[in-house]
Motif scaffolding. Structure first.
Motif, PDB file in Angstrom:
ATOM      1  N   SER A  94       0.847  -1.189   0.000  1.00 43.64           N
ATOM      2  CA  SER A  94       0.000   0.000   0.000  1.00 43.64           C
ATOM      3  C   SER A  94       0.878   1.232   0.000  1.00 43.64           C
ATOM      4  CB  SER A  94      -0.937   0.005   1.207  1.00 43.64           C
ATOM      5  OG  SER A  94      -0.194   0.048   2.418  1.00 43.64           O
ATOM      6  N   THR A 135      -4.793   3.202   1.914  1.00 41.94           N
ATOM      7  CA  THR A 135      -4.603   2.161   2.909  1.00 41.94           C
ATOM      8  C   THR A 135      -5.169   0.838   2.410  1.00 41.94           C
ATOM      9  OG1 THR A 135      -6.698   2.703   3.988  1.00 41.94           O
ATOM     10  CG2 THR A 135      -4.718   3.829   4.791  1.00 41.94           C
ATOM     11  N   ASN A 185      -6.390  -1.539   4.574  1.00 41.14           N
ATOM     12  CA  ASN A 185      -7.163  -2.181   5.633  1.00 41.14           C
ATOM     13  C   ASN A 185      -8.397  -2.887   5.082  1.00 41.14           C
ATOM     14  OD1 ASN A 185      -5.321  -0.905   7.351  1.00 41.14           O
ATOM     15  ND2 ASN A 185      -6.619   0.901   7.545  1.00 41.14           N
ATOM     16  N   GLN A 194       4.538  -1.311   3.185  1.00 41.98           N
ATOM     17  CA  GLN A 194       4.413  -0.055   2.446  1.00 41.98           C
ATOM     18  C   GLN A 194       5.313  -0.105   1.213  1.00 41.98           C
ATOM     19  OE1 GLN A 194       2.132   2.112   3.576  1.00 41.98           O
ATOM     20  NE2 GLN A 194       1.783   0.646   5.212  1.00 41.98           N
TER      21      GLN A 194
END
Length: 359
Positions: A28, A33, A35, A255
């Protein structure tokens, strides 16, 4: 709405776990994001039967977000009750944030009433200060106000230190038995022991061959918290966990912003470590999913782009797979991209480019 209907149809084949045991990578970027995508993977693993079984167990290890966040997101986005799943031995959470990054005192419940603050008075006896017992300030208010007394009843003795310690220990044990585990050290051996304990605490059904999906949320944070942990040590830990008999898949979320993919002219040690770990995991994973913002900027009806790439060769095989009836193996390695929109009610819409964001 049943949990299975919370997964967009276009995304369903890619959040479903591969048939063979494998490593998966989810990336991401800042502003996009992942999630919502982790929740959909978790939802599919817990609810979809596979090969006559009854889905997977799931262990979620998070170094970036606390359990309460995941509990609310799972309820809102996928109609999952993580508390019930913990009691059933289907789900376990490993907290890698509270004890390692947050001040433990901020998580402790307050024991003093705001309306009756305590102060400690001192007096001098023989030239040395002597501390007296805490005094409770009187409650301020209009005359005649009746305030109920606070504190222990008259004649009641405070709990002994031994009893208090036992109570805390019992509470901690109960919490762990309900599927909640906490990391208290950055030592790589402690990390492995804690995660292994969480995996072994789940119910393993031999009759249905139910295995475990291990989700690692932002383990790259460990590279910043403990510089002695190298990318090789992290990959070795992941491979060691994958060799456990009950673990079938490991999904790692990291990330992948441009500074990590293309280090600066004079790369800092943390940049190099993060880059190396990300590249290693990408090569080891049989499926790579990534979410990012639109290249053209912000759009009202599009939250970002999700890209899926299937690897032909994983670290556990040589690419010797049987081709599907429709030749689906030929599609591997090409990658697919979709646009997605995360709505305020937790639902997600995934659509092809050009299909339009409204609908």
């Amino acid at each position: 709405m049943p949990p299975s209907t919370r997964i967009p149809p276009l995304l369903q084949p890619y959040v479903h776990l591969p048939r063979n045991d494998s490593l998966l990578l989810l990336t991401s970027t800042l502003g996009a994001t992942a999630n919502w995508l982790l929740i959909r993977v978790l939802c599919d693993a817990l609810n979809n039967p596979e090969d006559g079984g009854d889905g997977h167990n799931v262990v979620l290890v998070s170094w970036m977000r606390e359990y309460e966040f995941w509990r609310q997101e799972a309820r809102k986005g996928a109609a999952l009750d993580l508390e019930r799943l913990k009691k059933e031995g289907r789900f376990a959470f490993v907290d890698g944030l509270s004890e390692l990054c947050l001040d433990a005192s901020t998580n402790a419940p307050a024991t003093t009433s705001k309306s009756a603050p305590q102060i400690t008075a001192t007096s001098t006896v023989g030239g040395s200060p002597t501390q007296k017992a805490p005094q409770i300030l009187p409650v301020r208010g209009p005359p005649g106000r009746i305030v109920p007394a606070r504190g222990l009843p008259q004649g009641a003795a405070p709990a002994s230190p031994a009893l208090t310690s036992t109570s805390v220990q019992t509470s901690s044990t109960t919490r762990s038995s309900l599927g909640h585990h906490t990391m208290k050290s950055l030592d790589i051996a402690h990390l492995q022991t804690t995660i292994t304990t969480a995996i072994s605490s789940l119910t393993f059904s031999k009759s249905t061959q139910r295995k475990t999906l291990l989700i690692l949320d932002n383990p790259d944070l460990l590279l910043a918290l403990n510089p002695t942990i190298s990318p090789s040590a992290m990959t070795s830990l992941i491979l060691t966990l994958h060799t456990l008999p009950s673990v079938s898949h490991i999904l790692t979320h990291m990330q992948s912003d441009n500074p990590f993919l293309s280090p600066s002219t004079r790369p800092q040690p943390l940049e190099t470590s993060h880059h190396n770990l990300l590249v290693k995991l990408a090569h080891m994973s049989s499926r790579v999913l990534g979410v990012r913002v639109l290249d053209t900027g912000v759009a009202r009806d599009v939250s970002g782009v999700v890209r899926v790439t299937e690897q032909r060769v994983g670290w556990m095989d040589l690419g010797l797979h049987e081709e599907g009836k429709n030749g689906d193996r030929a599609e591997e390695g090409k990658g697919r991209e979709f646009l997605y929109q995360v709505k305020g009610d937790g639902s997600v819409r995934v659509f092809e480019r050009g299909a339009g964001g409204e609908g």
